[in-house]
Design a protein around this motif. Structure first.
Motif, PDB file in Angstrom:
ATOM      1  N   PHE A 199       0.844  -1.190   0.000  1.00 32.34           N
ATOM      2  CA  PHE A 199       0.000   0.000   0.000  1.00 32.34           C
ATOM      3  C   PHE A 199       0.883   1.245   0.000  1.00 32.34           C
ATOM      4  O   PHE A 199       2.059   1.183   0.379  1.00 32.34           O
ATOM      5  CB  PHE A 199      -0.887   0.021   1.252  1.00 32.34           C
ATOM      6  CG  PHE A 199      -1.815  -1.148   1.380  1.00 32.34           C
ATOM      7  CD1 PHE A 199      -3.127  -1.056   0.938  1.00 32.34           C
ATOM      8  CD2 PHE A 199      -1.381  -2.337   1.955  1.00 32.34           C
ATOM      9  CE1 PHE A 199      -3.995  -2.141   1.066  1.00 32.34           C
ATOM     10  CE2 PHE A 199      -2.240  -3.414   2.084  1.00 32.34           C
ATOM     11  CZ  PHE A 199      -3.549  -3.317   1.632  1.00 32.34           C
ATOM     12  N   ILE A 200       0.299   2.379  -0.396  1.00 28.92           N
ATOM     13  CA  ILE A 200       1.000   3.656  -0.261  1.00 28.92           C
ATOM     14  C   ILE A 200       1.169   3.955   1.227  1.00 28.92           C
ATOM     15  O   ILE A 200       0.224   3.816   2.015  1.00 28.92           O
ATOM     16  CB  ILE A 200       0.222   4.796  -0.945  1.00 28.92           C
ATOM     17  CG1 ILE A 200       0.019   4.504  -2.435  1.00 28.92           C
ATOM     18  CG2 ILE A 200       0.957   6.127  -0.759  1.00 28.92           C
ATOM     19  CD1 ILE A 200       1.295   4.401  -3.242  1.00 28.92           C
ATOM     20  N   LEU A 201       2.371   4.362   1.595  1.00 30.95           N
ATOM     21  CA  LEU A 201       2.703   4.640   2.989  1.00 30.95           C
ATOM     22  C   LEU A 201       3.148   6.087   3.120  1.00 30.95           C
ATOM     23  O   LEU A 201       4.086   6.519   2.441  1.00 30.95           O
ATOM     24  CB  LEU A 201       3.805   3.688   3.448  1.00 30.95           C
ATOM     25  CG  LEU A 201       4.342   3.847   4.865  1.00 30.95           C
ATOM     26  CD1 LEU A 201       4.444   2.475   5.541  1.00 30.95           C
ATOM     27  CD2 LEU A 201       5.736   4.483   4.854  1.00 30.95           C
ATOM     28  N   THR A 202       2.472   6.864   3.956  1.00 30.29           N
ATOM     29  CA  THR A 202       2.812   8.272   4.121  1.00 30.29           C
ATOM     30  C   THR A 202       4.173   8.398   4.817  1.00 30.29           C
ATOM     31  O   THR A 202       4.545   7.563   5.634  1.00 30.29           O
ATOM     32  CB  THR A 202       1.754   9.011   4.936  1.00 30.29           C
ATOM     33  OG1 THR A 202       1.770   8.525   6.288  1.00 30.29           O
ATOM     34  CG2 THR A 202       0.363   8.804   4.350  1.00 30.29           C
ATOM     35  N   ARG A 203       4.889   9.483   4.525  1.00 30.61           N
ATOM     36  CA  ARG A 203       6.211   9.602   5.144  1.00 30.61           C
ATOM     37  C   ARG A 203       6.554  11.031   5.550  1.00 30.61           C
ATOM     38  O   ARG A 203       6.509  11.390   6.704  1.00 30.61           O
ATOM     39  CB  ARG A 203       7.273   9.050   4.192  1.00 30.61           C
ATOM     40  CG  ARG A 203       8.606   8.738   4.870  1.00 30.61           C
ATOM     41  CD  ARG A 203       8.450   7.654   5.909  1.00 30.61           C
ATOM     42  NE  ARG A 203       9.731   7.101   6.334  1.00 30.61           N
ATOM     43  CZ  ARG A 203       9.859   6.047   7.119  1.00 30.61           C
ATOM     44  NH1 ARG A 203       8.774   5.425   7.537  1.00 30.61           N
ATOM     45  NH2 ARG A 203      11.036   5.602   7.472  1.00 30.61           N
ATOM     46  N   LYS A 204       6.890  11.882   4.584  1.00 33.88           N
ATOM     47  CA  LYS A 204       7.447  13.192   4.919  1.00 33.88           C
ATOM     48  C   LYS A 204       6.658  14.335   4.300  1.00 33.88           C
ATOM     49  O   LYS A 204       6.109  14.227   3.205  1.00 33.88           O
ATOM     50  CB  LYS A 204       8.896  13.296   4.437  1.00 33.88           C
ATOM     51  CG  LYS A 204       9.857  12.343   5.126  1.00 33.88           C
ATOM     52  CD  LYS A 204      10.038  12.701   6.586  1.00 33.88           C
ATOM     53  CE  LYS A 204      11.037  11.801   7.274  1.00 33.88           C
ATOM     54  NZ  LYS A 204      11.174  12.116   8.701  1.00 33.88           N
ATOM     55  N   SER A 205       6.640  15.451   5.023  1.00 35.58           N
ATOM     56  CA  SER A 205       6.061  16.690   4.511  1.00 35.58           C
ATOM     57  C   SER A 205       7.164  17.488   3.833  1.00 35.58           C
ATOM     58  O   SER A 205       8.137  17.872   4.483  1.00 35.58           O
ATOM     59  CB  SER A 205       5.471  17.525   5.654  1.00 35.58           C
ATOM     60  OG  SER A 205       4.632  16.743   6.474  1.00 35.58           O
ATOM     61  N   LEU A 206       7.015  17.731   2.553  1.00 37.21           N
ATOM     62  CA  LEU A 206       8.004  18.562   1.860  1.00 37.21           C
ATOM     63  C   LEU A 206       7.725  20.045   2.111  1.00 37.21           C
ATOM     64  O   LEU A 206       8.635  20.865   2.056  1.00 37.21           O
ATOM     65  CB  LEU A 206       7.985  18.270   0.356  1.00 37.21           C
ATOM     66  CG  LEU A 206       8.308  16.828  -0.059  1.00 37.21           C
ATOM     67  CD1 LEU A 206       8.411  16.741  -1.584  1.00 37.21           C
ATOM     68  CD2 LEU A 206       9.582  16.334   0.594  1.00 37.21           C
ATOM     69  N   GLY A 207       6.470  20.390   2.352  1.00 38.94           N
ATOM     70  CA  GLY A 207       6.130  21.762   2.696  1.00 38.94           C
ATOM     71  C   GLY A 207       6.205  21.984   4.197  1.00 38.94           C
ATOM     72  O   GLY A 207       6.276  21.039   4.979  1.00 38.94           O
ATOM     73  N   GLY A 208       6.188  23.253   4.609  1.00 38.82           N
ATOM     74  CA  GLY A 208       6.261  23.554   6.036  1.00 38.82           C
ATOM     75  C   GLY A 208       6.289  25.047   6.296  1.00 38.82           C
ATOM     76  O   GLY A 208       5.923  25.861   5.430  1.00 38.82           O
ATOM     77  N   ILE A 209       6.721  25.406   7.478  1.00 43.01           N
ATOM     78  CA  ILE A 209       6.764  26.816   7.886  1.00 43.01           C
ATOM     79  C   ILE A 209       7.926  27.506   7.188  1.00 43.01           C
ATOM     80  O   ILE A 209       9.055  27.024   7.217  1.00 43.01           O
ATOM     81  CB  ILE A 209       6.908  26.915   9.416  1.00 43.01           C
ATOM     82  CG1 ILE A 209       5.689  26.273  10.104  1.00 43.01           C
ATOM     83  CG2 ILE A 209       7.063  28.366   9.850  1.00 43.01           C
ATOM     84  CD1 ILE A 209       5.835  26.143  11.606  1.00 43.01           C
ATOM     85  N   ARG A 210       7.648  28.633   6.583  1.00 42.25           N
ATOM     86  CA  ARG A 210       8.675  29.350   5.818  1.00 42.25           C
ATOM     87  C   ARG A 210       9.730  29.963   6.744  1.00 42.25           C
ATOM     88  O   ARG A 210       9.393  30.580   7.760  1.00 42.25           O
ATOM     89  CB  ARG A 210       8.043  30.457   4.973  1.00 42.25           C
ATOM     90  CG  ARG A 210       9.029  31.153   4.035  1.00 42.25           C
ATOM     91  CD  ARG A 210       8.368  32.280   3.265  1.00 42.25           C
ATOM     92  NE  ARG A 210       7.314  31.793   2.386  1.00 42.25           N
ATOM     93  CZ  ARG A 210       6.563  32.590   1.621  1.00 42.25           C
ATOM     94  NH1 ARG A 210       6.743  33.911   1.669  1.00 42.25           N
ATOM     95  NH2 ARG A 210       5.629  32.064   0.845  1.00 42.25           N
ATOM     96  N   THR A 211      10.988  29.783   6.388  1.00 50.26           N
ATOM     97  CA  THR A 211      12.105  30.345   7.163  1.00 50.26           C
ATOM     98  C   THR A 211      13.135  30.957   6.226  1.00 50.26           C
ATOM     99  O   THR A 211      13.262  30.556   5.061  1.00 50.26           O
ATOM    100  CB  THR A 211      12.811  29.253   7.992  1.00 50.26           C
ATOM    101  OG1 THR A 211      13.245  28.205   7.113  1.00 50.26           O
ATOM    102  CG2 THR A 211      11.886  28.677   9.054  1.00 50.26           C
TER     103      THR A 211
END
Length: 541
Positions: free
Chosen positions: A469-481
């Protein structure tokens, strides 16, 4: 009478005790500032998802690469990164962070870890070479000996041995929900205790957010912000992220004006199976799909026209699988392929690496990982075995009676693949076999890739089918710095006193990876952004 809510005071608050939070703390101990790490999990889970990872790090121009004759440079890596990221013209901070990564990974990541006592395997690995275009044009994936568990272990030892260790305290089971601000400057946070809901407050001149991304929790945010380039959301997703990666800290930053970029940019894995015997709902285990396995859809038909091949282009494979009607697919292989090529993206199942058993690792490379293969077969209901293809097909149909299995198509695909192997490399027209031939030319992959193994080879059995199955992992987006890891508002101005690092910051700039990623840049990005956050605070910024 009710006891008053706990109230903490320090110079710096670090929200999240994963790798980014721990690196930030270690670097800040040099400054003689008082520190508190507020973490939602239990003490034994300190280190977060990094502690459970396989420990692969993308680094450029390292002594290990040079020893192997790999002609990598920041310029080459930058071109690879841009090609995969597909940055837009307005992606100022993501591009700045990505360039900073390739230019400083050798010093700020690789050397930093070696000075902590981390050793890397003597061969640099080469995943994510790309399917439709080149991704990693050269090997640059450095595997920590001892996996991510060893990285966290060495970090904690360095913290424990630091002369200013008494300046740091930990508070576990603390969920931060709000960031407090007075006269335009951040001055602390408030939240509740996990389990009891008891409120607490904490005060500090500076706050560092390093509490992971949005791809965990109950997966509601994953579904809400499902990437637009993926056809549809599978009806079943497995959680390969952290149970507390639910985006609450992003909401807290946004509530005081912090800019959160691209929650729809997510990095998922293609070969997840339900984590055996897990008590956590939908928890998944990420397999490293064997290169020599045939990837079939739910009906048993080989996915194409371009055959999918594991360890090559995760983003492309996930995108292709999301076009299928059903939420699962099948990997078809045999025991010989599994022994040579099967791996797990994590530390618990990779025991030779996790416990640094060198002779055991060499034995598994030479003769196959029987312990891993047998354990997965024994523990997972989604791994089927059979002596014949007909018997395997029957078991696959019994496992998923809601989807008719096209046995004729499956047998035809297997026999066509095996026939090309019988004819020999000079006559290969199958793209998967062509890629295997190229892969085996690199010595780092030769031992871990079968030499054109037929699926129906009687001496290589039993046959195996793995439902994935597709497995979630990482957020490429986030809080801008910015490059000082300061959190920015919608006008690109820093919010005084507020910093972000690691996955919370999209690994830097709110989206350092753009639309794709080169393998190993997640742990590396967490370390790099933590260095910058600590450096900025030490300078009084």
């Amino acid at each position: 009478m009710f006891a008053p809510a706990p109230c903490y005071h320090s110079d710096v608050l670090i929200v999240g005790g994963g790798i980014a939070g721990l690196v930030t703390a270690l670097k800040l101990l040099d400054s003689n500032l008082s520190l508190i790490i507020l973490d939602r999990d239990r003490k034994d889970k300190l280190g977060g998802l990094a502690k459970e990872s396989f420990g692969g790090i993308c680094a450029v121009g390292t002594p290990l690469q040079k020893r192997m004759g790999i002609p990598d440079t920041p310029e080459i890596a930058w071109e690879d990164w841009k090609r995969v990221a597909r940055f837009r013209r307005e992606d100022k901070w993501p591009k700045a962070w990505a360039k900073r990564y390739v230019e400083h990974s050798e010093k700020d990541i690789y050397t930093f870890l070696t000075e902590l006592g981390i050793r890397f395997l003597p061969v640099v690995n080469w995943p994510e070479r790309g399917m439709l275009q080149t991704a990693n044009s050269l090997p640059r994936w450095h595997i920590a000996w001892g996996t991510g568990h060893r990285i966290i272990e060495c970090l904690l030892k360095a913290i424990h041995d630091h002369p200013n260790r008494n300046k740091l305290s930990f508070r576990f089971g603390h969920c931060v929900k709000n960031i407090t601000i007075q006269q335009g400057k951040v001055c602390g946070c408030t939240g509740t205790m996990e389990g009891t809901g008891r409120p607490f407050e904490a005060h500090a001149d500076r706050v560092v957010l390093s509490a992971g991304g949005i791809c965990g929790g109950n997966l509601s945010r994953v579904r809400r912000h499902w990437p637009g380039h993926l056809d549809k959301i599978p009806s079943r997703l497995l959680n390969g992220s952290h149970r507390f990666a639910d985006g609450l800290i992003h909401d807290a930053a946004a509530a005081i004006g912090g800019k959160v970029d691209h929650p729809d940019r997510q990095w998922h894995y293609a070969a997840g199976i339900p984590y055996p015997k897990s008590l956590i709902e939908n928890q998944g285990l990420s397999l490293v799909p064997p290169r020599s396995a045939l990837w079939l859809n739910a009906k048993g038909e080989r996915i194409g026209p371009l055959p999918l091949m594991g360890y090559t282009d995760t983003g492309y494979i996930v995108e292709r699988l999301c076009r299928e009607e059903e939420p699962f697919s099948w990997l078809l292989l045999n025991r010989k392929i599994a022994l040579r090529e099967m791996a797990v993206s994590g530390c618990d199942y990779m025991t030779a690496f996790r416990h640094r058993k060198f002779l055991k690792m060499i034995r598994e490379l030479l003769f196959g990982n029987r312990e891993l293969t047998d354990r997965l077969i024994r523990e997972s209901d989604d791994i089927l075995t059979a002596a014949t293809l007909m018997e395997l097909g029957r078991k696959m149909q019994e496992k998923t009676p809601e989807v008719p299995l096209n046995m004729k198509a499956m047998e035809k695909a297997v026999r066509a693949y095996d026939r090309q192997i019988e004819w020999g490399p000079s006559f290969f027209t199958d793209d998967q076999l062509r890629r295997i031939a190229i892969t085996r030319k690199y010595r780092g992959d030769r031992l871990r890739t079968c030499k054109f193994q037929q699926i129906l080879d009687p001496s290589a059995g039993p046959l195996m089918a793995i439902r994935t199955f597709i497995l979630t992992r990482k957020s490429l987006g986030g809080i801008r710095t910015d490059l000082k890891s300061r959190v920015l508002n919608g006008q690109d101005s820093p919010i005084p006193g507020l910093f972000a690092a690691g996955e919370t910051a999209g690994f830097g700039g709110g989206n350092m990876h753009g639309k794709g990623a080169l393998e190993g840049t997640f742990l590396g990005g967490a370390i790099l952004t933590a260095h910058h956050a600590a450096g900025s605070i030490c300078k009084g910024e």
